[in-house]
Design an enzyme around this catalytic site. Structure first.
Site, PDB file in Angstrom:
ATOM      1  N   PHE A 112      -4.220  -6.177  -3.561  1.00 15.65           N
ATOM      2  CA  PHE A 112      -2.839  -6.113  -4.032  1.00 15.65           C
ATOM      3  C   PHE A 112      -2.002  -5.095  -3.272  1.00 15.65           C
ATOM      4  O   PHE A 112      -0.762  -5.160  -3.270  1.00 15.65           O
ATOM      5  CB  PHE A 112      -2.806  -5.816  -5.541  1.00 15.65           C
ATOM      6  CG  PHE A 112      -2.907  -4.357  -5.923  1.00 15.65           C
ATOM      7  CD1 PHE A 112      -1.783  -3.634  -6.275  1.00 15.65           C
ATOM      8  CD2 PHE A 112      -4.141  -3.713  -5.945  1.00 15.65           C
ATOM      9  CE1 PHE A 112      -1.864  -2.302  -6.647  1.00 15.65           C
ATOM     10  CE2 PHE A 112      -4.236  -2.385  -6.314  1.00 15.65           C
ATOM     11  CZ  PHE A 112      -3.102  -1.670  -6.671  1.00 15.65           C
ATOM     12  N   LYS A 113      -2.649  -4.167  -2.588  1.00 14.55           N
ATOM     13  CA  LYS A 113      -1.890  -3.151  -1.848  1.00 14.55           C
ATOM     14  C   LYS A 113      -1.021  -3.784  -0.752  1.00 14.55           C
ATOM     15  O   LYS A 113      -0.019  -3.209  -0.335  1.00 14.55           O
ATOM     16  CB  LYS A 113      -2.841  -2.121  -1.242  1.00 14.55           C
ATOM     17  CG  LYS A 113      -3.788  -1.454  -2.245  1.00 14.55           C
ATOM     18  CD  LYS A 113      -3.030  -0.667  -3.302  1.00 14.55           C
ATOM     19  CE  LYS A 113      -3.961  -0.101  -4.369  1.00 14.55           C
ATOM     20  NZ  LYS A 113      -4.817   0.977  -3.932  1.00 14.55           N
ATOM     21  N   ASP A 114      -1.392  -4.988  -0.298  1.00 10.71           N
ATOM     22  CA  ASP A 114      -0.582  -5.675   0.713  1.00 10.71           C
ATOM     23  C   ASP A 114       0.829  -5.973   0.201  1.00 10.71           C
ATOM     24  O   ASP A 114       1.772  -6.056   0.991  1.00 10.71           O
ATOM     25  CB  ASP A 114      -1.230  -7.007   1.115  1.00 10.71           C
ATOM     26  CG  ASP A 114      -2.520  -6.826   1.893  1.00 10.71           C
ATOM     27  OD1 ASP A 114      -2.623  -5.870   2.673  1.00 10.71           O
ATOM     28  OD2 ASP A 114      -3.433  -7.666   1.715  1.00 10.71           O
TER      29      ASP A 114
END
Length: 495
Positions: A112-114
């Site tokens: 999810f950091k993308d």
């Protein structure tokens, strides 16, 4: 829109300066002076739009020194088909009538950091232009597994930037480590830290707040910035996907516009659920925010008692990105719930640094109880959730998503709340193959990227293409340091 520090409201700056700086020089977190409000008409206008347009319109409410045209270009660059494997970008998968899963791992690093770290480099590059900055930004990152790779992927070979990532030695999965130590790019560096994530994070914060280090680096033509969620440029893109998920549910007939939805978020550093809180504060119809922890249950205890106490055993778990005892983004929530009382927040943070604990006021404790529900899922419960979703729904989830699924069920059992709920999926199951294989009754035949093929063979779920590309990729970085030596690593990197 101006931004100020959670520890000193007199420190004010525009959004470009706030994104460039990352962390306030007083150690506080930079926070918007007001929360923009959205209404039904705004949500209805977004329901038929693509994710990129939604992102530009929502972020534009906060980034008033960026144009909507700029933000739309950034969103198209960040979330295009060359980066994400689905046109929806952050699709909502329906599990049953009242349960949906927000998948945030379709980007280049399968985490999810993308969602934020494909956007942040563009915001920062624009901020350097807008502020007339001639020095090179050195991005310092402490990672519990996913942020480091996502940040390097986003900043690799971006002009006028360098990035150094610190990760806890033996504290990330084999696939996560392989992703980091094989990262390409002339401006990237990686170093393992002997200790846990909190040690790495404390070391980065110490470097940020050290005037001597800043002065030395300035003499070399560098200034420090952050890609951790202490940077507002990380939090804001995460606000987008909660609003987008609501719009998708309405568009697809799963919700009636105006009906409430609960979000269950697996989190360690509190940034992901803080973004959901800001979406609610903006006017998104959100009921309860369910905070899901693993065995490192400091947030669960805090939300239930109003006492934050990091003085407890640190557990290394199968959901390593949540193995955190010092949740940095909680400071922003305290600032908001205290009525933006910087002196009160400063007192809490000083107590945390001195004694490892603090107790919030009665008013904040009551607000926490109204807005949040905290629970944790142990290792057995995490494995059971993976097995249960695979067997019952044919849905393969990773260890962090399983923590959210487990805590969501706890919440429903204890409260009887039948509100439509979205639990958040933060990583591909292929990042944690060994634990996922074990949970579904298989014996892992190895311990690293070789397990990608085994999990694919057993489940038929496609391997994300960039994870598949890790097979046989050369390791570039091998350095390890003690926490006091992190300063030296940074100074060596920026010679």
């Amino acid at each position: 829109m101006r931004y100020y520090s959670t520890r000193d409201r007199s420190l004010r700056m525009d959004s470009a300066e706030a994104i460039k700086m990352g962390l306030s020089r007083d150690g506080g977190l930079l926070t918007p002076e007001a929360i923009p409000q959205i209404d039904r008409a705004f949500l209805e206008s977004l329901a038929g739009e693509c994710y990129q347009t939604r992102a530009a319109k929502i972020m534009g409410l906060y980034l008033t020194d960026y144009t909507e045209e700029e933000l739309l270009t950034f969103a198209e660059n960040a979330y295009g088909p060359d980066k994400f494997d689905t046109e929806a970008v952050a699709p909502v998968r329906t599990v049953d009538e009242n349960t949906h899963c927000l998948e945030l791992w379709h980007g280049p690093t399968s985490a999810f950091k993308d969602m934020a770290l494909q956007m942040l480099p563009q915001l920062l590059s624009a901020a350097l232009r807008k502020t007339g900055e001639d020095k090179t930004a050195c991005i310092l990152v402490a990672t519990s597994g996913d942020t480091g790779k996502a940040a390097m992927e986003g900043f690799a070979d971006v002009p006028q930037t360098k990035i150094m990532v610190f990760y806890p030695k033996d504290g990330v999965s084999k696939v996560q480590e392989a992703q980091m130590v094989t990262q390409e790019g002339e401006n990237v560096g990686v170093c393992a830290v002997a200790g846990n994530f909190d040690d790495a994070q404390a070391g980065v914060k110490r470097i940020f707040s050290d005037p001597a280090t800043r002065e030395t680096l300035a003499g070399r033509g560098y200034f420090l910035s952050s890609a951790n969620s202490i940077n507002w440029g990380r939090i804001l893109p995460q606000v987008v996907y909660y609003i987008s998920a609501y719009c998708d549910l309405v568009r697809d007939g799963r919700l009636v516009m105006g009906d409430p939805v609960n979000f269950c978020v697996p989190t360690g550093n509190f940034g992901d659920i803080l973004a959901a809180y800001y979406a609610k504060r903006m006017g998104l119809p959100v009921g309860k925010l369910i905070c899901a922890s693993n065995c490192n249950d400091v947030l669960t205890d805090f939300l239930r008692t109003g006492v934050y106490d990091r003085n407890r055993p640190f557990h290394t778990t199968m959901s390593p990105s949540m193995d955190i005892l010092v949740s940095s983004n909680l400071e922003r929530l305290l600032f908001d719930l205290s009525g933006e009382n910087d002196a009160e927040v400063r007192g809490y943070m000083e107590a945390l640094a001195k004694d490892g604990k603090y107790a919030v006021s009665g008013a904040i404790k009551a607000a926490l109880k109204e807005q949040f529900w905290g629970g944790f899922c142990d290792e057995a419960g995490t494995a059971a959730a993976i097995a249960g979703y695979y067997k019952k729904h044919g849905y393969l989830i990773d260890t962090h998503t399983a923590v959210a699924a487990g805590v969501m069920e706890q919440y429903r059992r204890e409260t009887g709340d039948e509100t439509v709920t979205v639990f958040v999926s933060t990583a591909s199951p292929y990042k944690f193959c060994n634990h996922v294989l074990t949970a579904i009754g298989e014996t892992p035949a190895g311990d690293g990227v070789e397990l990608l093929d085994q999990l694919n063979s057993v489940t038929g779920v496609p391997v994300p293409r960039r994870l598949a590309a890790l097979r046989g990729k050369a390791r570039r970085f091998d350095r390890t340091c003690e926490k006091p030596g992190m300063d030296e690593v940074v100074l060596d990197f920026l010679r």
